[in-house]
Design an enzyme around this catalytic site. Structure first.
Site, PDB file in Angstrom:
ATOM      1  N   GLU A   1      11.110  44.572  17.479  1.00  0.00           N
ATOM      2  CA  GLU A   1      11.279  45.925  18.014  1.00  0.00           C
ATOM      3  C   GLU A   1      12.451  46.653  17.368  1.00  0.00           C
ATOM      4  OE1 GLU A   1      11.463  44.649  21.978  1.00  0.00           O
ATOM      5  OE2 GLU A   1       9.376  45.165  22.374  1.00  0.00           O
TER       6      GLU A   1
ATOM      7  N   LYS B   1       0.313  37.363  17.506  1.00  0.00           N
ATOM      8  CA  LYS B   1       0.845  38.632  17.999  1.00  0.00           C
ATOM      9  C   LYS B   1       2.261  38.359  18.486  1.00  0.00           C
ATOM     10  CE  LYS B   1       1.269  40.139  21.690  1.00  0.00           C
ATOM     11  NZ  LYS B   1       2.392  40.196  22.713  1.00  0.00           N
TER      12      LYS B   1
ATOM     13  N   ASN C   1      13.808  49.308  24.644  1.00  0.00           N
ATOM     14  CA  ASN C   1      13.972  48.408  25.783  1.00  0.00           C
ATOM     15  C   ASN C   1      14.729  49.003  26.957  1.00  0.00           C
ATOM     16  OD1 ASN C   1      12.639  45.861  25.053  1.00  0.00           O
ATOM     17  ND2 ASN C   1      13.946  46.075  23.251  1.00  0.00           N
TER      18      ASN C   1
ATOM     19  N   THR D   1      -0.213  43.745  21.533  1.00  0.00           N
ATOM     20  CA  THR D   1       0.259  44.641  22.584  1.00  0.00           C
ATOM     21  C   THR D   1       0.928  45.828  21.891  1.00  0.00           C
ATOM     22  OG1 THR D   1       2.203  43.215  22.872  1.00  0.00           O
ATOM     23  CG2 THR D   1       0.390  42.910  24.405  1.00  0.00           C
TER      24      THR D   1
ATOM     25  N   THR E   1      11.289  52.910  35.590  1.00  0.00           N
ATOM     26  CA  THR E   1      10.237  52.732  36.590  1.00  0.00           C
ATOM     27  C   THR E   1      10.038  54.018  37.387  1.00  0.00           C
ATOM     28  OG1 THR E   1      10.955  50.476  36.735  1.00  0.00           O
ATOM     29  CG2 THR E   1       9.496  51.236  38.457  1.00  0.00           C
TER      30      THR E   1
ATOM     31  N   THR F   1       6.081  38.336  24.162  1.00  0.00           N
ATOM     32  CA  THR F   1       5.293  37.108  24.043  1.00  0.00           C
ATOM     33  C   THR F   1       4.792  36.893  22.622  1.00  0.00           C
ATOM     34  OG1 THR F   1       4.537  36.951  26.310  1.00  0.00           O
ATOM     35  CG2 THR F   1       3.033  36.125  24.650  1.00  0.00           C
TER      36      THR F   1
END
Lengths: 461, 461
Positions: free
Chosen positions: B326, B228, B456, B202, B461, B239
């Site tokens: 990250e 991954k 993050n 991803t 949105t 994930t």
């Protein structure tokens, strides 16, 4: 201010706010000034009580002092506090479970295992007396003995708390001479209570104190508390200290039960960054001076009301600590309902407020239901796993999920809600329902901001 | 490139790298290019094995394909992969414990509970098929049935994994037609293995794949894996997916035990931010094609060596995920020794790499022994609490603590060590000893940087 006035103020500060008479001036701004916002008061849960003045001096039977012994590396703020009960007070405590626990924690646990009452609690900031080995234990013992002598109370009636730098011995050359001064200056006043609440702070942005009165068995019972938390001094953790004084008459066993449950529902339900300090301590005193009929059962109406009131005071203080989390722009409150029991609900709520991903999303005004639901789902093993299709989730007034799936919600409005609460350093409310059980629980945390990383990364040795 | 060449490349991309013949071009850069660094290889523990080419195609008996079905919202990268065993392969899996687990996780757990072998694993990126309710389960079932039909294998031999956005159904209109194309294009080649390893990513910065060969019972056994992790797609968690293929001949019971322990010592010992995703899955296949005498005991020399090798491959992949965390500027490796048993040591190691305060300190080049020791001290209940006076702690070559207390170490040199490892995105090693026990454990994480918060928080949105 005239130059003469300035000189006097400076003299006072240099002497730790003791004026010539040996009396501490609790109104001395250099020692006892800390921006105050009535956060603990504003965050106090509602109930059949009313807020009163006085902090840890609100309850009958306690005297308090704060003082600048000179323990801090810099600044003019006071650094030690003393709480003295006029007579033996029923006493209960909860302490960090960290194996690396500080010397004063080991000391208090031993004291309270031995007897259910205490007379005095000495608190110092600036050095945590943790990771100090046998010498740290000896230092704690020495301060307790000095306090015992200067107050004229038995050493087994003394309790200790420390917060500050770990791995450093307490500056005994400063603290020991301060002990008789503290002992001579304790008084029952709002000024003294505020002075003590300020003295125990480290990098807290506001001091945290609240007091209430509540009618129990036809008598007015007072209880007041102070706390510090979220302060980070290299290389210390964000130690939480909490002290509550109360004048209810209650048996040691009931008080211990009530303290344990109130602590579990408040201080144990907050998280700034998930780290559990070496020094976390909560100590609650009950003087018995309110004149109520002695409470002998936690299940009596009086016992239940006392527990509610103590839980409220502890929650007000604990929420104020989370609100003041490092770099925080809002308090996050997670309310979980529908769980199999209260403990399951608390575990789920705590998982949500501890999620770095959820905390960062809230900081970024992102109504990220996925991160919130995921954190509920991976909560440390709950006794009864809920069915994911029962999950409902709301962010403030906006319902984001139902039946375990996202709804077609107004993302712009939900984001605006987060902008608004973070804009005023308010409370972001996350409501989660996980089924039809009767279990309910709450937890509190704060968002994860650039400033959190800045505060915690930019100290370089 | 001529304009004609560009047009052809663009045609290929538009068709998902299928050229006119129906053959996928696994060298198509638009679909299968992802910056590659041999991270999993570099981080592979040493042992009696050697690194070989081939990724998940290194072991005999497996064919692989990657493909661009068009599931991603943007970009040209492939988004689905298929692994097919030539014959029934012994198969074991470990899956997320998250209650909100995705439909493919529920599906795999059911499949592997029913039988100990499998033939094919379909993986898609872009949609996680989590928080999708009954419809999500039906979608998973539909893809499995389609794959069963196109491969001509029983549906109970099919496994599924998904990663990507949660709360969204898989784009079946794209994935269903891709299934026969994947089925027709599986092959045993390094190019196909790399294509698959790229397709499942991803927001990973590098693809993660490694393969080794090891002599077991006089035969050459190969095993290779891909993984991954750390990719974050709104509102998904980071994930982790892992797949290992192996050609050892081993009983299902032994393989299940070995997979379980290898996963516990690798994927379960890494943390980027403490969040456990809805989709985390590890599936390990053993084809039995290596020709070794069937391994029937985990305690045999062959069983032990197989476990060591599988653990090494899983650790190489898992460490690569933590390295690629990250915003990370380094991998943090915590080695704990002297604990009562291995499980206690692992719990302590995990606590250290999960500490936000310790992670932020390392990012800030602060050799903050206090935060590291504190995190060791508050590790989730260990069976045997260590004595704080037994704690030793080193950061790289610098010993910072002994007997539970800080040493007078060279803080400038220790800070320089952190500057150096973060400067090259290297490994920061934290060694902790907690006593004289024989328990040892390792955990891996990454530092906490401004970029973590940025990545993050800045999705709005």
């Amino acid at each position: 201010m005239t130059s003469r006035g300035r000189a006097r103020a400076s003299d006072r500060r240099a002497r730790g706010a003791v004026v010539a008479s040996g009396k501490i001036d609790f109104t001395d701004a250099g020692c006892f000034e800390l921006p105050y916002a009535p956060v603990a008061e504003a965050l106090l849960p509602e109930g059949p009580w009313k807020v009163v003045e006085g902090g840890v001096c609100a309850a009958k039977g306690f005297k308090v002092a704060g003082y600048k012994a000179g323990l801090r590396a810099k600044g003019t703020r006071a650094d030690c506090a003393l709480i003295v009960a006029d007579e033996d007070a029923t006493c209960a405590g909860i302490f960090t479970t960290n194996i690396m626990c500080a010397a004063p924690v080991t000391y208090c646990k031993k004291q309270l295992a031995g007897k259910p009452t205490a007379r005095a609690l000495l608190i110092n900031a600036a050095q945590a007396n943790a990771a100090t080995g046998d010498q740290g234990a000896a230092d704690a013992q020495a301060t307790a003995e000095e306090l015992s002598k200067s107050l004229g109370v038995a050493e087994e009636d003394i309790l200790l708390m420390s917060t500050g730098v770990i791995g450093k011995r307490i500056k005994l050359d400063k603290l020991m001479p301060a002990i008789p001064i503290l002992s001579a200056n304790v008084e029952s006043s709002t000024a003294a209570a505020n002075a003590a609440a300020t003295a125990i702070c480290t990098t807290d942005l506001v001091r945290k104190t609240v007091a209430i009165e509540v009618q129990i068995g036809g008598k007015t019972v007072c209880m007041g508390g102070m706390a510090k938390g979220s302060g980070m001094i290299h290389p210390n953790m964000a130690t939480m200290l909490g002290v509550v004084t109360c004048d209810a008459d209650v048996t040691p066993e009931v008080w211990r039960n009530i303290t344990s449950r109130a602590g579990a529902a408040s201080f144990n339900q907050i998280s700034v960054d998930g780290d559990t300090s070496t020094n976390d301590s909560l100590v609650c005193f009950a003087s018995g001076k309110a004149g109520n009929a002695k409470i002998t059962s936690v299940d009596s109406a009086e016992g239940k009301l006392l527990e509610q009131a103590l839980t409220a005071v502890c929650r007000g203080l604990a929420k104020a600590i989370a609100w003041d989390g490092e770099g925080a722009t809002c308090l996050i409150e997670c309310n979980v309902s529908g769980a199999a029991d209260d403990e399951d609900a608390r575990v789920i709520a705590r998982s949500v407020v501890c999620s770095s991903l959820a905390k960062a999303a809230i900081f970024g005004h992102d109504p990220n239901w996925g991160r919130l639901a995921c954190a509920a789902g991976y909560a440390a093993p709950v006794k009864n796993r809920f069915d994911q299709n029962d999950l409902k989730l709301s962010l403030g007034p906006h319902q984001l999920m139902d039946k375990g799936q996202p709804l077609d919600f107004d993302a712009v409005a939900a984001s605006r809600y987060l902008k608004e609460v973070t804009g005023v350093h308010g409370t972001c409310v996350v409501d989660i329902s996980v089924g039809n059980g009767s279990g309910r629980g709450q937890a509190w945390g704060c968002d994860l901001s650039y400033d959190y990383v800045k505060i915690n990364a930019e100290y370089t040795t």
